[in-house]
Design a protein around this motif. Structure first.
Motif, PDB file in Angstrom:
ATOM      1  N   LEU A  34       0.836  -1.201   0.000  1.00 59.17           N
ATOM      2  CA  LEU A  34       0.000   0.000   0.000  1.00 59.17           C
ATOM      3  C   LEU A  34       0.870   1.250   0.000  1.00 59.17           C
ATOM      4  N   ALA A  35       1.975   1.213   0.743  1.00 59.47           N
ATOM      5  CA  ALA A  35       2.881   2.370   0.783  1.00 59.47           C
ATOM      6  C   ALA A  35       3.518   2.641  -0.568  1.00 59.47           C
ATOM      7  N   ASP A  36       3.642   1.616  -1.377  1.00 57.74           N
ATOM      8  CA  ASP A  36       4.266   1.766  -2.701  1.00 57.74           C
ATOM      9  C   ASP A  36       3.292   2.287  -3.753  1.00 57.74           C
ATOM     10  N   LEU A  37       2.020   2.371  -3.414  1.00 57.49           N
ATOM     11  CA  LEU A  37       1.022   2.872  -4.361  1.00 57.49           C
ATOM     12  C   LEU A  37       0.801   4.356  -4.097  1.00 57.49           C
ATOM     13  N   PRO A  38       1.254   5.240  -4.969  1.00 57.49           N
ATOM     14  CA  PRO A  38       1.221   6.679  -4.670  1.00 57.49           C
ATOM     15  C   PRO A  38      -0.176   7.265  -4.562  1.00 57.49           C
ATOM     16  N   THR A  39      -1.176   6.606  -5.120  1.00 56.73           N
ATOM     17  CA  THR A  39      -2.540   7.147  -5.064  1.00 56.73           C
ATOM     18  C   THR A  39      -3.324   6.621  -3.868  1.00 56.73           C
ATOM     19  N   VAL A  40      -2.686   5.829  -3.011  1.00 52.76           N
ATOM     20  CA  VAL A  40      -3.334   5.304  -1.809  1.00 52.76           C
ATOM     21  C   VAL A  40      -2.958   6.156  -0.609  1.00 52.76           C
ATOM     22  N   THR A  41      -3.947   6.525   0.187  1.00 46.24           N
ATOM     23  CA  THR A  41      -3.725   7.216   1.455  1.00 46.24           C
ATOM     24  C   THR A  41      -4.129   6.282   2.581  1.00 46.24           C
ATOM     25  N   VAL A  42      -3.163   5.942   3.429  1.00 41.30           N
ATOM     26  CA  VAL A  42      -3.415   5.028   4.546  1.00 41.30           C
ATOM     27  C   VAL A  42      -3.685   5.840   5.804  1.00 41.30           C
ATOM     28  N   LEU A  43      -4.717   5.482   6.541  1.00 43.18           N
ATOM     29  CA  LEU A  43      -5.014   6.162   7.799  1.00 43.18           C
ATOM     30  C   LEU A  43      -4.031   5.697   8.866  1.00 43.18           C
ATOM     31  N   PRO A  44      -3.481   6.628   9.657  1.00 41.40           N
ATOM     32  CA  PRO A  44      -2.443   6.276  10.630  1.00 41.40           C
ATOM     33  C   PRO A  44      -2.945   5.292  11.683  1.00 41.40           C
ATOM     34  N   ALA A  45      -2.043   4.450  12.143  1.00 38.11           N
ATOM     35  CA  ALA A  45      -2.342   3.485  13.207  1.00 38.11           C
ATOM     36  C   ALA A  45      -1.194   3.480  14.196  1.00 38.11           C
ATOM     37  N   GLY A  46      -1.479   2.980  15.395  1.00 38.39           N
ATOM     38  CA  GLY A  46      -0.489   2.956  16.451  1.00 38.39           C
ATOM     39  C   GLY A  46       0.619   1.944  16.201  1.00 38.39           C
ATOM     40  N   ALA A  47       1.660   2.049  17.034  1.00 35.57           N
ATOM     41  CA  ALA A  47       2.804   1.149  16.896  1.00 35.57           C
ATOM     42  C   ALA A  47       2.406  -0.293  17.171  1.00 35.57           C
ATOM     43  N   ARG A  48       1.534  -0.504  18.159  1.00 32.36           N
ATOM     44  CA  ARG A  48       0.986  -1.827  18.432  1.00 32.36           C
ATOM     45  C   ARG A  48      -0.377  -1.893  17.756  1.00 32.36           C
ATOM     46  N   ARG A  49      -0.567  -2.909  16.926  1.00 30.20           N
ATOM     47  CA  ARG A  49      -1.833  -2.937  16.200  1.00 30.20           C
ATOM     48  C   ARG A  49      -2.221  -4.361  15.833  1.00 30.20           C
ATOM     49  N   CYS A  50      -3.502  -4.552  15.631  1.00 30.89           N
ATOM     50  CA  CYS A  50      -4.012  -5.759  14.996  1.00 30.89           C
ATOM     51  C   CYS A  50      -3.744  -5.625  13.493  1.00 30.89           C
ATOM     52  N   PRO A  51      -3.768  -6.738  12.744  1.00 29.61           N
ATOM     53  CA  PRO A  51      -3.443  -6.676  11.319  1.00 29.61           C
ATOM     54  C   PRO A  51      -4.597  -6.131  10.481  1.00 29.61           C
ATOM     55  N   THR A  52      -4.846  -4.840  10.669  1.00 27.65           N
ATOM     56  CA  THR A  52      -5.978  -4.167  10.016  1.00 27.65           C
ATOM     57  C   THR A  52      -5.533  -2.794   9.551  1.00 27.65           C
ATOM     58  N   VAL A  53      -5.952  -2.410   8.352  1.00 27.79           N
ATOM     59  CA  VAL A  53      -5.581  -1.110   7.813  1.00 27.79           C
ATOM     60  C   VAL A  53      -6.770  -0.507   7.081  1.00 27.79           C
ATOM     61  N   SER A  54      -6.933   0.809   7.227  1.00 27.38           N
ATOM     62  CA  SER A  54      -7.946   1.540   6.474  1.00 27.38           C
ATOM     63  C   SER A  54      -7.246   2.487   5.515  1.00 27.38           C
ATOM     64  N   PHE A  55      -7.819   2.633   4.317  1.00 29.99           N
ATOM     65  CA  PHE A  55      -7.166   3.462   3.305  1.00 29.99           C
ATOM     66  C   PHE A  55      -8.200   3.996   2.329  1.00 29.99           C
ATOM     67  N   ARG A  56      -7.767   4.970   1.546  1.00 30.43           N
ATOM     68  CA  ARG A  56      -8.571   5.514   0.452  1.00 30.43           C
ATOM     69  C   ARG A  56      -7.722   5.535  -0.810  1.00 30.43           C
ATOM     70  N   LEU A  57      -8.374   5.414  -1.959  1.00 29.25           N
ATOM     71  CA  LEU A  57      -7.699   5.444  -3.253  1.00 29.25           C
ATOM     72  C   LEU A  57      -8.186   6.663  -4.013  1.00 29.25           C
ATOM     73  N   ALA A  58      -7.251   7.487  -4.464  1.00 29.08           N
ATOM     74  CA  ALA A  58      -7.596   8.724  -5.160  1.00 29.08           C
ATOM     75  C   ALA A  58      -8.537   8.456  -6.328  1.00 29.08           C
TER      76      ALA A  58
END
Length: 408
Positions: free
Chosen positions: A311-335
């Motif tokens: 996801l970090a390698d996709l320039p049109t994706v914006t990932v919502l920040p998460a804490g250092a300790r986390r469950c394996p879950t991510v929220s994002f938006r695509l331009a």
């Protein structure tokens, strides 16, 4: 030994359909052993609970087995396991019961990181009692829920602190023991939402320092039932509203109506499934559950790391920040895509993800994203693979090349 993903995936018949399920945060698929346990209980003669007949005794055994299983999963006592239809329903029961003892001047503390099921019941109970609601906020830059803010939020009139053990929106795992210590220092109770955290690693009620901990079985391969655990002596101090003829014993008096006995069989089978994730594990079921979930967590983290890197390698994706300790879950938006439109396009490609606010209402309100559709969520469970992640990333890259519509 390495996590045997082929063996694990073979336990889930639904995976044969070919969909890639990144929606475990909303509910996991079901192993064959759980399906069989529910079906076997439905085929057998089962009556309402009584010692007078074999069918009646079977229902008593199914309830007891479910309590034992949940206790092994969470490090609780079977007598402290309250079973119910959902985490939301159980939290409302507790909120109404505790709220009946509150009055003007009393205070409750809730968090803007939580699923609304661990917010609204407390807010509404406080409103009914004339009590004050105080809000813990998350850091929008880091996604963390700072534990040190609770020192200013909690006081002598605080009656309860509600907090999540794992955000269902971003995976952030707050420092629950530190928050609980602040609450307990003034005599307040702590209710922890473990719905999203419990599937992703060993859980221990005592270590969390929670007074109440709730979980949903369908988030860890079980049927659509839930449980809330506490010390049996804590339950004994509470008097919920109930019909007069029903049992007044603990924990029965918190369980309104007749339970689904076949689904309770599925709860026990799901815990047995988790205890078998590592076939080399030995010891009692509690030990094997902890070993299995530790192995599953390591596998999930490897798969999730690939997802986050991609996801970090996709320039049109914006990932919502998460804490250092986390469950394996991510929220994002695509331009160029609304979250609902993106989830639909991914779904058409056989990739199952959630979109919207996923009931993390206050979180998305605070970020100002609810009115524009929230985000898309990908959550990794122990049956997911790196190949599935690569399939998702390739589809996102393809969709990035054609905008659905401008997003305001």
């Amino acid at each position: 030994m390495p996590f045997d993903i082929t063996r694990i995936r073979a336990a889930y018949p639904a995976l044969a359909e070919g969909f890639a399920h990144f929606d475990g945060a909303g509910g996991t698929q079901t192993p064959q052993a759980v399906i069989d346990a529910v079906a076997d209980a439905m085929r057998a003669a089962v009556g309402n609970r009584t010692t007078a007949s074999v069918p009646g005794r079977r229902s008593l055994e199914l309830v007891a087995a479910a309590r034992d299983a949940v206790a092994d999963l969470l490090g609780a006592e079977p007598a402290g396991v309250v079973l119910g239809s959902s985490a939301t329903a159980l939290t409302y029961t507790l909120a109404r019961t505790l709220g009946g003892t509150w009055g003007p001047g009393d205070e409750v503390v809730v968090s803007r990181l939580d699923h609304d099921a661990n917010v609204r019941p407390w807010v509404q109970a406080a409103e009914a009692a004339g009590a004050t609601v105080r809000w813990a906020g998350f850091d929008p830059a880091t996604g963390e829920l700072p534990a040190d803010q609770y020192a200013a939020l909690v006081g002598d009139r605080t009656r309860l602190v509600a907090v999540t053990a794992g955000s269902n929106a971003t995976g952030t795992m707050p420092d629950v023991p530190a928050i609980a210590a602040t609450a307990h220092a003034v005599g307040a109770l702590v209710c922890v939402d473990g719905v999203h955290s419990v599937p992703h690693g060993p859980t221990d009620l005592a270590a969390s320092d929670a007074d109440f901990l709730v979980t949903s079985a369908y988030k860890w391969s079980g049927p659509h039932l839930a449980a809330m655990v506490a010390d049996p002596e804590r339950w004994a101090t509470l008097r919920p509203a109930k019909v007069v003829p029903s049992s007044d014993a603990v924990p029965d008096r918190f369980e309104a109506g007749t339970p689904s006995f076949p689904l309770l069989a599925g709860v026990a089978a799901a815990v047995d499934h988790l205890a078998g994730l590592d076939p080399t594990a030995t010891g009692d079921r509690r030990t094997r559950v902890r070993t299995g979930l530790t192995a599953a967590r390591a596998h999930e983290e490897a798969v999730f790391a690939r997802l986050c890197e991609g996801l970090a390698d996709l320039p049109t994706v914006t990932v919502l920040p998460a804490g250092a300790r986390r469950c394996p879950t991510v929220s994002f938006r695509l331009a160029g895509w609304t979250p609902a439109g993106l989830a639909g396009a991914l779904g058409a490609a056989g990739l199952c993800l959630s979109s919207g606010d996923y009931y993390a209402y206050e979180y998305f309100q605070a970020l100002g994203l609810r009115d524009s559709g929230g985000a898309v969520r990908a959550s990794v469970y122990h049956y997911n693979t790196v190949d599935e992640v690569d399939r998702l990333l390739a589809e996102l890259d393809r969709l990035a090349a054609r905008w659905e519509q401008p997003v305001g």
